[in-house]
Design a protein around this motif. Structure first.
Motif, short mmCIF file in Angstrom:
data_model
loop_
_atom_site.label_atom_id
_atom_site.label_comp_id
_atom_site.label_asym_id
_atom_site.label_seq_id
_atom_site.Cartn_x
_atom_site.Cartn_y
_atom_site.Cartn_z
N CYS A 194 47.82 -29.68 2.55
CA CYS A 194 48.30 -31.13 3.13
C CYS A 194 47.35 -32.13 2.87
N ARG A 195 48.11 -33.40 2.24
CA ARG A 195 47.27 -34.49 2.33
C ARG A 195 46.42 -35.11 3.40
N ALA A 196 47.31 -34.90 4.42
CA ALA A 196 46.76 -35.66 5.77
C ALA A 196 47.06 -34.56 7.01
N GLN A 197 46.30 -34.53 7.72
CA GLN A 197 46.42 -33.40 9.15
C GLN A 197 46.55 -34.32 10.20
N ALA A 198 47.13 -33.45 11.21
CA ALA A 198 47.27 -34.08 12.68
C ALA A 198 47.19 -33.07 13.58
N PRO A 199 46.78 -32.99 15.10
CA PRO A 199 47.01 -31.93 15.83
C PRO A 199 48.50 -31.64 16.17
N THR A 200 48.83 -30.56 16.20
CA THR A 200 50.11 -30.12 16.60
C THR A 200 50.34 -30.32 18.26
N SER A 201 51.67 -30.82 18.45
CA SER A 201 52.09 -31.03 19.73
C SER A 201 52.42 -29.78 20.46
N ALA A 202 52.67 -29.55 21.77
CA ALA A 202 53.28 -28.49 22.52
C ALA A 202 54.70 -28.48 22.13
N PHE A 203 55.45 -29.62 21.80
CA PHE A 203 56.82 -29.59 21.39
C PHE A 203 56.98 -28.82 20.14
N SER A 222 53.67 -35.52 1.45
CA SER A 222 52.57 -35.22 2.54
C SER A 222 51.82 -33.87 1.82
N THR A 223 51.94 -33.42 0.77
CA THR A 223 51.24 -32.17 0.15
C THR A 223 50.63 -32.54 -1.07
#
Length: 222
Positions: free
Chosen positions: A33-42, A149-150
């Protein structure tokens, strides 16, 4: 009467061709991934529901059967206070149940946070103006949007659903695939070539909620 809607796009033909040609080759290296983010419960809930259908379709038939219990000959049923409709009637649900009883289980998908971001961006862009469909304002396809995004290009299919509050109800509706010739949403959900997944949701100006799901051929990490 509330009738949530859905639309789809198949994997680009060139990407699918590359995947088929590579079946006997060494597994390709994962795509970062170019950028990452925390995954949500949804996001995790959507992936869990999709993987539940993919890996245990016969058991998932019980979920579909329960969600569409009470459907009448005209395709009408209730979900709490809402009145829902299946345009093809109960025959579409019966056909989906037969499919789930016959299809072979396929491997679970792996979540990539950058695919979640790509899916959510498309949902927000379309939802904010009451739009629909898979092409972005710049004409980008799902594969092009995901590849932005990759670190390397990826080939992806995409399911879009409108108006669902409940994750299980949304995935079950994509399995039934009411009104869709060829059951393309269902084909995306059970495509054994797919390896990575992203989910995004946003409010929609006309249809209340828009959900986007990306299914990608490559292993995407991050």
């Amino acid at each position: 009467m509330i009738k949530p809607l859905a639309c789809l796009l198949f994997v680009l033909a060139c990407a699918a061709g590359r995947a088929a040609a590579a079946e006997d080759a060494e597994p390709p290296a994962p795509v970062a991934c170019r950028a990452q983010a925390p995954t949500s419960a949804f996001e995790r809930a959507v992936l869990a529901e999709v993987n539940r259908a993919r890996t245990a379709p016969r058991a998932y038939a019980d979920t579909v059967r329960a969600l569409y219990a009470g459907i009448d000959a005209h395709g009408l049923y209730r979900r709490g206070e809402r009145r829902m409709a299946v345009g093809e009637g109960p025959a579409a649900v019966d056909e989906a149940l037969r499919f789930l009883g016959e299809v072979e289980p396929v491997p679970p998908l792996r979540m990539a946070s950058c695919l979640n971001l790509a899916a959510a961006r498309h949902a927000r862009a379309k939802g904010s103006v009451g739009g629909s469909g898979h092409l972005g304002a710049n004409g980008w396809t799902p594969s092009r949007r995901a590849s932005a995004s990759t670190e390397a290009p990826v080939g992806c299919s995409e399911n879009i659903a409108y108006g669902y509050d409940d994750v299980a109800e949304m995935v079950a509706a994509l399995v039934v695939d009411d009104g869709v010739a060829g059951r393309g949403h269902r084909r995306n959900l059970f495509d054994p070539r797919m390896r990575s997944f992203g989910a995004g949701r946003a409010s929609h100006l006309l249809r209340r909620i828009m959900d986007v799901q990306l299914f990608c051929l490559q292993d995407v990490e991050g």
